[in-house]
Design a protein around this motif. Structure first.
Motif, short mmCIF file in Angstrom:
data_model
loop_
_atom_site.label_atom_id
_atom_site.label_comp_id
_atom_site.label_asym_id
_atom_site.label_seq_id
_atom_site.Cartn_x
_atom_site.Cartn_y
_atom_site.Cartn_z
N ASP A 216 35.58 39.93 42.70
CA ASP A 216 35.00 39.23 41.55
C ASP A 216 35.01 37.74 41.84
OD1 ASP A 216 34.38 38.00 39.12
OD2 ASP A 216 35.41 39.54 37.95
N PRO A 217 33.84 37.17 42.17
CA PRO A 217 33.79 35.76 42.56
C PRO A 217 34.21 34.79 41.45
CG PRO A 217 31.59 36.69 42.41
CD PRO A 217 32.55 37.82 42.21
N SER A 218 34.26 35.26 40.20
CA SER A 218 34.67 34.37 39.12
C SER A 218 36.19 34.21 39.04
CB SER A 218 34.14 34.88 37.77
OG SER A 218 34.80 36.07 37.40
N LEU A 219 36.92 35.05 39.78
CA LEU A 219 38.38 34.99 39.78
C LEU A 219 38.88 34.28 41.03
CD1 LEU A 219 39.07 38.62 38.57
CD2 LEU A 219 39.05 36.53 37.21
N ARG A 220 40.04 33.65 40.91
CA ARG A 220 40.59 32.89 42.03
C ARG A 220 41.77 33.63 42.64
NH1 ARG A 220 41.15 26.75 40.85
NH2 ARG A 220 41.91 26.98 42.96
#
Length: 116
Positions: free
Chosen positions: A27-31
């Protein structure tokens, strides 16, 4: 030159740890670094189906990594078993945490997952 590591974080527990790692990775929105400042080193170790007792036998993974922060994801597999009640599970978790605290205050050479 790479930035120095600011914090070492160890996420340790049952299979949810592996799922968390995969979820964050896809999930690219999570770091992956949870937004910690600097260049933190995050270690994920999950043991599918593991109970507190089994995880206790793998504490050397945490001790060897020598983290600044430890996140425990434990106990779910124990309480899922209808033959286990919550109080002994909570006691086992407390004992595991006490062992980790002992290890943090003493060097790893004095740490044992099964102290006598």
């Amino acid at each position: 030159m790479a930035a120095p590591i600011s914090k070492k974080v160890y996420i340790f527990g049952h299979s949810f740890v592996n799922r968390l790692k995969d979820f964050i990775r896809h999930d690219p929105s999570l770091r992956y670094d949870f937004g910690l400042t600097g260049s933190p080193m995050i270690q994920y170790t999950g043991f599918p189906g593991a109970t507190v007792g089994r995880l206790r036998n793998n504490l050397e993974n945490i001790v060897d990594f020598n983290p600044d922060i430890v996140v425990l994801v434990i106990g779910t597999n124990d309480i899922f078993d209808p033959n286990h009640s919550t109080l002994p599970v909570a006691s086992a978790i407390r004992d595991l945490v006490d062992t980790l605290i002992f290890c943090a205050w003493n060097s790893a050479r004095y740490c044992s997952a099964n102290p006598s």
